[in-house]
Motif scaffolding. Structure first.
Motif, PDB file in Angstrom:
ATOM      1  N   SER A   1       0.828  -1.207   0.000  1.00  0.00           N
ATOM      2  CA  SER A   1       0.000   0.000   0.000  1.00  0.00           C
ATOM      3  C   SER A   1       0.861   1.254   0.000  1.00  0.00           C
ATOM      4  CB  SER A   1      -0.928  -0.007   1.229  1.00  0.00           C
ATOM      5  OG  SER A   1      -1.714   1.168   1.275  1.00  0.00           O
ATOM      6  N   SER A   2       1.864   1.306   0.872  1.00  0.00           N
ATOM      7  CA  SER A   2       2.769   2.453   0.933  1.00  0.00           C
ATOM      8  C   SER A   2       3.678   2.500  -0.293  1.00  0.00           C
ATOM      9  CB  SER A   2       3.622   2.382   2.202  1.00  0.00           C
ATOM     10  OG  SER A   2       2.818   2.312   3.349  1.00  0.00           O
ATOM     11  N   THR A   3       4.083   1.340  -0.767  1.00  0.00           N
ATOM     12  CA  THR A   3       4.996   1.280  -1.901  1.00  0.00           C
ATOM     13  C   THR A   3       4.371   1.880  -3.148  1.00  0.00           C
ATOM     14  OG1 THR A   3       6.024  -0.718  -0.991  1.00  0.00           O
ATOM     15  CG2 THR A   3       6.376  -0.275  -3.325  1.00  0.00           C
ATOM     16  N   LEU A   4       3.109   1.561  -3.404  1.00  0.00           N
ATOM     17  CA  LEU A   4       2.457   2.007  -4.635  1.00  0.00           C
ATOM     18  C   LEU A   4       2.386   3.527  -4.745  1.00  0.00           C
ATOM     19  CD1 LEU A   4      -0.493  -0.560  -4.953  1.00  0.00           C
ATOM     20  CD2 LEU A   4       1.622  -0.488  -6.291  1.00  0.00           C
ATOM     21  N   VAL A   5       2.261   4.222  -3.606  1.00  0.00           N
ATOM     22  CA  VAL A   5       2.174   5.685  -3.672  1.00  0.00           C
ATOM     23  C   VAL A   5       3.540   6.344  -3.519  1.00  0.00           C
ATOM     24  CG1 VAL A   5      -0.195   5.723  -2.840  1.00  0.00           C
ATOM     25  CG2 VAL A   5       1.677   5.885  -1.186  1.00  0.00           C
TER      26      VAL A   5
ATOM     27  N   TYR B   1       3.143  -0.263   7.557  1.00  0.00           N
ATOM     28  CA  TYR B   1       2.674   1.113   7.378  1.00  0.00           C
ATOM     29  C   TYR B   1       3.590   2.104   8.084  1.00  0.00           C
ATOM     30  CZ  TYR B   1      -1.695  -0.228   5.129  1.00  0.00           C
ATOM     31  OH  TYR B   1      -2.626  -0.703   4.243  1.00  0.00           O
ATOM     32  N   ILE B   2       4.079   1.737   9.274  1.00  0.00           N
ATOM     33  CA  ILE B   2       4.989   2.629   9.998  1.00  0.00           C
ATOM     34  C   ILE B   2       6.288   2.814   9.204  1.00  0.00           C
ATOM     35  CG2 ILE B   2       6.407   2.849  12.074  1.00  0.00           C
ATOM     36  CD1 ILE B   2       4.141   1.399  13.592  1.00  0.00           C
ATOM     37  N   ILE B   3       6.839   1.709   8.700  1.00  0.00           N
ATOM     38  CA  ILE B   3       8.060   1.794   7.901  1.00  0.00           C
ATOM     39  C   ILE B   3       7.781   2.550   6.605  1.00  0.00           C
ATOM     40  CG2 ILE B   3       9.680   0.415   6.533  1.00  0.00           C
ATOM     41  CD1 ILE B   3       9.697  -1.621   8.786  1.00  0.00           C
TER      42      ILE B   3
ATOM     43  N   GLY C   1      12.942   5.492  -1.174  1.00  0.00           N
ATOM     44  CA  GLY C   1      12.666   4.855   0.118  1.00  0.00           C
ATOM     45  C   GLY C   1      11.836   3.602   0.022  1.00  0.00           C
ATOM     46  N   TRP C   2      11.052   3.475  -1.045  1.00  0.00           N
ATOM     47  CA  TRP C   2      10.221   2.280  -1.202  1.00  0.00           C
ATOM     48  C   TRP C   2      11.068   1.011  -1.323  1.00  0.00           C
ATOM     49  CZ3 TRP C   2      10.704  -0.786  -5.525  1.00  0.00           C
ATOM     50  CH2 TRP C   2      11.352  -0.226  -6.625  1.00  0.00           C
ATOM     51  N   ARG C   3      12.304   1.169  -1.808  1.00  0.00           N
ATOM     52  CA  ARG C   3      13.183  -0.012  -1.918  1.00  0.00           C
ATOM     53  C   ARG C   3      13.529  -0.557  -0.535  1.00  0.00           C
ATOM     54  NH1 ARG C   3      14.781  -0.578  -7.142  1.00  0.00           N
ATOM     55  NH2 ARG C   3      14.654   1.266  -8.478  1.00  0.00           N
TER      56      ARG C   3
END
Length: 563
Positions: free
Chosen positions: A83-87, A207-209, A219-221
């Motif tokens: 979820s966080s990665t996609l955005v 989600y926190i990370i 940062g997504w990596r």
């Protein structure tokens, strides 16, 4: 044919010896012993034998559970981090913004390959052991996480997510099976729910990370790469974990099974030897009965097969008690996904981005934390309130919450569609309808986490030992099949049907699922794993299970007064 007759006669003699050993272990001095694993028809016998074990388990069983459930942490982290990665990816993959199709494929590839892996996991679990499959899943988790961290293309990301999907498919089926086969009956629901605690905890950590790294270039990596750490940790921890006593008994290692059962039941019963002996005798009796049934099936089938997979599948599809177990397990797993929960896990940040929240990843954290908090509630309720009642009480709340969200979506203007950058999504100022949508989703998540989240993963207890791995695999495959469909269709439904009608569809699924559960799902709380098959022997066992629960409560009250 003479060989078959001789084998069948030998199995019958063995079964009679096992039955005699069970009867011999039941003398008047054991009237107050804890739950024995076989069902008897007489009410007075059943009431006495369904007195549950006491206590909250011992260090051995809790250590095994926590070590095994690291797989759940990985499962939760890898489903939550996307979820966080996609955005956060921006144009880092293939030098362009992700389209809705890209997001759907990246998301659905994980569940699709989990669907492929889960039936094979059950097949190999019966040949290599439960523990070996967990180790192999950890290796795949590690490889998939590192591949995602270093890829530079959309298709490379899809490949990495696919490898993770294979790992999740194996771990999601084997871990609850491993725990169910180890746990004492009165703790089985709670111990299996520990996996859900770590799954939801993993999602919260993701989600926190994700929030921590969201402002960092690339940062997504780090978000996806960190998933390799717990996988490597579990590989080392598994060296100290035994196989389950039920698997060991099945492959003829009875003494090892006995040693593990003594460790499992220590400090949970006043008569350890009696509990271990009757449990082991019940396991052996179940094995012999299933071998008898398999032999008869081969004798009456036009094309008898020595292939255990084919024989097991035939039994699940044609033997009514096994078929009923499969229907219930697939119903629960299918409903868990068809109700739309993982659309929030995969796309909550995308949803909140389109609603105009300036930090959608941080807003999504409220979903993950609510899920975790109410899974803790489920941990305490599932062996007190029961599986059936947990679902019947919470699914209506899910439906109402979805309808509230559907109504509120009519009053908002969604932005940030089809590859739009986050800045455009943040141009909308959230108002009351936007916040009511968040409230509705939090209510939906809390009710889901208390009932439909943990209960389907009790699936292993429904199946007898001979088809437990295969039955669990097929029901888990149902979960991942529906999960794949949800991942692929959610964003197109939001765009084509509108958010309002998308959430109405999910509410309707909840309503239909509630009726199906009320009709066919018996209460299995507090029963030993070898007992449960008796409920499904002549029907769905709903009425019988509720009457048994009343007797169990009366026995508990008498025991409390007497103590």
């Amino acid at each position: 044919m003479p060989g078959d007759v001789s084998k069948y006669s030998s199995q019958t003699e063995d079964k009679e010896e096992v039955e005699m050993s069970i009867m011999a272990s039941r003398d008047p001095d054991h009237d107050s012993a804890p739950t024995a694993p076989l069902i008897e028809r007489e009410d007075d016998q059943r009431e006495t034998r369904n007195t549950p074990q006491t206590g909250g388990g011992n260090a051995f069983i809790w250590t095994l559970t926590l070590a095994a459930c690291i797989g759940g942490l990985l499962f939760g982290y890898d489903t939550g981090v996307i979820s966080s990665t996609l955005v956060s990816i921006g144009t880092d993959l293939s030098d362009r913004h992700l389209t809705s199709l890209d997001k759907g494929l990246i998301t659905a590839s994980t569940s699709f390959f989990a669907l492929i892996a889960s039936p094979f996991a059950g097949f190999f679990a019966d040949r290599l052991g439960r523990k070996s499959i967990i180790i192999f899943s950890d290796i795949l988790f590690t490889a998939g996480a590192l591949w995602q961290a270093f890829t530079t293309s959309v298709w490379g990301m899809i490949l990495g997510r696919s490898v993770v999907g294979l790992a999740i498919g194996g771990a999601s089926m084997i871990v609850p099976l491993y725990i169910a086969e180890l746990a004492p009956g009165h703790l089985r629901g709670r111990l299996t729910t520990v996996q859900l605690l770590l799954i939801t905890g993993g999602q919260a950590v993701a989600y926190i990370i994700g929030w921590s790294f969201s402002s960092m270039p690339g940062g997504w990596r780090w978000m996806v790469g960190i998933g390799a750490i717990p996988a490597i940790t579990q590989i080392f921890m598994l060296a100290l974990m035994p196989e389950t006593p039920r698997y060991l008994a099945r492959i003829g290692q009875e003494e090892k099974a006995r040693q593990i059962l003594r460790k499992v039941y220590r400090n949970t019963t006043t008569d350890l030897t009696f509990t271990v002996d009757t449990t082991l005798a019940a396991i052996k009796k179940e094995i012999l009965e299933e071998e008898d049934a398999s032999t008869l099936l081969k004798q009456t089938t036009e094309s008898p097969s020595s292939n255990k997979f084919v024989a097991g599948l035939t039994s699940l599809l044609t033997h009514p008690p096994h078929t009923r177990a499969l229907v219930i397990a697939c119903l629960l797993q299918g409903l868990q996904q068809a109700a739309g929960f993982n659309s929030l896990m995969y796309f909550s940040a995308t949803i909140f981005q389109s609603l105009g929240f300036t930090n959608p990843t941080l807003t999504s954290l409220s979903i993950a934390l609510t899920n975790f908090a109410f899974t803790v509630v489920a941990f305490y309720l599932i062996d007190r309130l029961g599986r059936r009642r947990s679902l019947l009480y919470t699914i209506p709340i899910m439906a109402v919450s979805l309808l509230l969200a559907a109504v509120m979506f009519r009053f908002v203007d969604l932005r940030g569609t089809e590859g739009a950058p986050a800045a455009q999504a943040g141009s909308v100022q959230p108002g009351l309808p936007h916040y009511l949508i968040v409230v509705a989703l939090l209510l939906y998540v809390s009710s889901y986490a208390t009932g439909l989240g943990p209960v389907p993963w009790q699936q292993s207890e429904l199946f007898p030992l001979s088809v437990r791995s295969l039955g669990s695999s097929l029901s888990t495959a149902t979960n991942w099949g529906l999960n794949t469909i949800v991942g692929l269709t959610f964003l197109p439904m939001m765009q084509g049907l509108t958010p309002t009608w998308t959430f109405v569809v999910y509410a309707a699924v909840c309503a239909v699922g509630w009726l199906a559960i009320w009709w066919c799902y018996p209460e299995t709380m507090g029963m030993e794993i070898e007992e449960i098959g008796g409920l499904l022997q002549d029907g769905w066992g709903v009425k019988e299970s509720m009457e048994r629960l009343k007797r169990l409560k009366r026995a508990e009250r008498r025991s409390g007064i007497g103590g």
